[in-house]
Design an enzyme around this catalytic site. Structure first.
Site, short mmCIF file in Angstrom:
data_model
loop_
_atom_site.label_atom_id
_atom_site.label_comp_id
_atom_site.label_asym_id
_atom_site.label_seq_id
_atom_site.Cartn_x
_atom_site.Cartn_y
_atom_site.Cartn_z
N LYS A 13 0.83 -1.21 0.00
CA LYS A 13 0.00 0.00 0.00
C LYS A 13 0.86 1.27 0.00
CE LYS A 13 -2.26 -1.15 3.85
NZ LYS A 13 -1.73 -2.48 4.19
N ARG A 88 -9.37 0.90 9.30
CA ARG A 88 -8.93 -0.43 9.66
C ARG A 88 -9.96 -1.17 10.49
NH1 ARG A 88 -3.23 0.19 9.19
NH2 ARG A 88 -1.95 -1.56 9.82
N ARG A 126 11.98 -9.67 4.34
CA ARG A 126 12.90 -8.95 3.47
C ARG A 126 13.00 -7.49 3.91
NH1 ARG A 126 10.66 -8.43 -1.92
NH2 ARG A 126 10.02 -10.58 -1.59
N ARG A 136 11.51 -1.48 11.65
CA ARG A 136 10.37 -1.17 12.50
C ARG A 136 10.23 -2.28 13.53
NH1 ARG A 136 5.47 -0.33 8.34
NH2 ARG A 136 4.42 -1.30 10.09
N ARG A 147 -0.53 -9.13 13.49
CA ARG A 147 -1.12 -8.11 12.61
C ARG A 147 -2.07 -8.74 11.60
NH1 ARG A 147 4.50 -5.88 11.11
NH2 ARG A 147 3.57 -4.61 9.48
P1 ADP Z 1 1.31 -2.23 8.01
O1 ADP Z 1 2.65 -2.09 7.37
O2 ADP Z 1 1.17 -3.43 8.88
O3 ADP Z 1 0.17 -2.06 7.06
P2 ADP Z 1 1.00 0.39 9.23
O4 ADP Z 1 2.28 1.09 9.02
O5 ADP Z 1 -0.17 0.82 8.43
O6 ADP Z 1 1.23 -1.16 9.14
O7 ADP Z 1 0.59 0.49 10.79
C1 ADP Z 1 1.46 0.07 11.81
C2 ADP Z 1 0.70 0.00 13.14
O8 ADP Z 1 0.13 1.29 13.46
C3 ADP Z 1 -0.48 -0.96 13.20
O9 ADP Z 1 -0.09 -2.28 13.46
C4 ADP Z 1 -1.29 -0.33 14.34
O10 ADP Z 1 -0.73 -0.59 15.59
C5 ADP Z 1 -1.15 1.14 14.08
N1 ADP Z 1 -2.20 1.65 13.16
C6 ADP Z 1 -1.99 2.14 11.90
N2 ADP Z 1 -3.15 2.54 11.34
C7 ADP Z 1 -4.12 2.29 12.24
C8 ADP Z 1 -5.53 2.47 12.25
N3 ADP Z 1 -6.18 2.99 11.20
N4 ADP Z 1 -6.21 2.09 13.37
C9 ADP Z 1 -5.58 1.59 14.43
N5 ADP Z 1 -4.25 1.39 14.49
C10 ADP Z 1 -3.52 1.73 13.41
#
Ligand code: ADP
Length: 198
Positions: A13, A88, A126, A136, A147
Site C-alpha cells: 500500500k 482499519r 525482506r 520497525r 497483525r
Molecule cells: P502495516 O505495514 O502493517 O500495514 P502500518 O504502518 O499501516 O502497518 O501500521 C502500523 C501499526 O500502526 C499498526 O499495526 C497499528 O498498531 C497502528 N495503526 C496504523 N493505522 C491504524 C488504524 N487505522 N487504526 C488503528 N491502528 C492503526
C-alpha cells in the site's frame, strides 16, 4: 479524489500510495506513518501508543479518527487524498463516511490489494533484513502473525461495508510493482472518465 488503499500488512500500500501521489496530485495519509511520527517525537500521544504499535495491536478508533479529521482540513489535502492503512475497523469506516459527508466529499474507489499470506511473510522478512538494525519494531514474523490476525478479525470486515456501496476494485498485488501501479491507474482513469461523462 479520495482513494482508499486496502489490504493486509505488506501488501504494498505504501509503495503504491507514493507513486499515486505524484501522478494525481494527491496526498498520502498513512495512519501508520503518522503514528510512528508521534512516537518518534515522544509526544504524550506517542508515549501512549508505542507499546500498542510495537505489539501489532490497533490504536483506538477515537485517536485515529481525530487525527485524520484534523489532517484532512490542511491545505495539502484539498486536491484529494490516498488513505493507506485507514480505515482499519468498521467503526473507522463509518466515522470516515460521516466525516466526508460533513466535508462534502466522497470516496472515489477502495482498491483492494490482494496478496497471499506466504508472500506477506516473505516481504516483511525482506523489509526487516533490508532495514538492517533500523527495522520497525513491528516488522518481524511474530508480530506479523498478530497483525494478520487483526487484519482478518477487525479489518477485513470493513470490506462488506464498501462492497455494498460498490466501491471496491480488486487489484492483483502478487504482480510486479509496475503492473500493480498500472492496474490501479486503470481503475482511477475509468473513474475519472465516468465522472467527466456524468
Ligand atoms: P502495516 O505495514 O502493517 O500495514 P502500518 O504502518 O499501516 O502497518 O501500521 C502500523 C501499526 O500502526 C499498526 O499495526 C497499528 O498498531 C497502528 N495503526 C496504523 N493505522 C491504524 C488504524 N487505522 N487504526 C488503528 N491502528 C492503526
Amino acid at each position: 479524489m479520495i482513494i482508499v488503499l486496502f489490504g493486509p500488512p505488506g501488501a504494498g500500500k505504501g509503495t503504491q500510495a507514493k507513486r499515486l501521489e505524484e501522478r494525481y496530485g494527491l496526498k498520502q495519509l498513512s495512519t501508520g506513518d503518522m503514528l510512528r511520527a508521534a512516537v518518534a517525537e515522544g509526544s504524550p500521544l506517542g508515549r501512549e501508543i508505542k507499546d500498542i504499535i510495537d505489539g501489532g495491536h490497533l490504536v483506538s478508533d477515537d485517536i485515529i479518527i481525530r487525527m485524520i479529521d484534523a489532517r484532512m482540513d490542511q491545505a495539502d489535502c484539498q486536491q484529494g487524498v490516498i488513505f493507506d492503512g485507514f480505515p482499519r475497523t468498521v467503526a473507522q469506516a463509518e466515522a470516515l463516511d460521516a466525516m466526508l459527508a460533513r466535508k462534502n466529499k466522497q470516496i472515489a474507489s477502495v482498491l483492494l490489494i490482494n496478496v497471499d499470506e506466504q508472500e506477506l511473510y516473505r516481504r516483511i522478512e525482506r523489509r526487516a533484513a533490508e532495514a538492517a538494525g533500523k527495522a520497525r519494531e513491528d516488522d518481524n514474523a511474530e508480530t506479523l502473525k498478530k497483525r494478520l490476525e487483526i487484519y482478518r478479525g477487525q479489518t477485513a470486515p470493513v470490506l462488506p461495508f464498501y462492497r455494498q456501496k460498490e466501491l471496491i476494485a480488486e487489484i492483483d498485488g502478487m504482480a510486479a510493482l509496475d503492473t500493480v501501479t498500472a492496474q490501479i491507474e486503470a481503475v482511477l482513469e475509468q473513474h475519472q472518465q465516468a465522472k467527466k461523462r456524468a
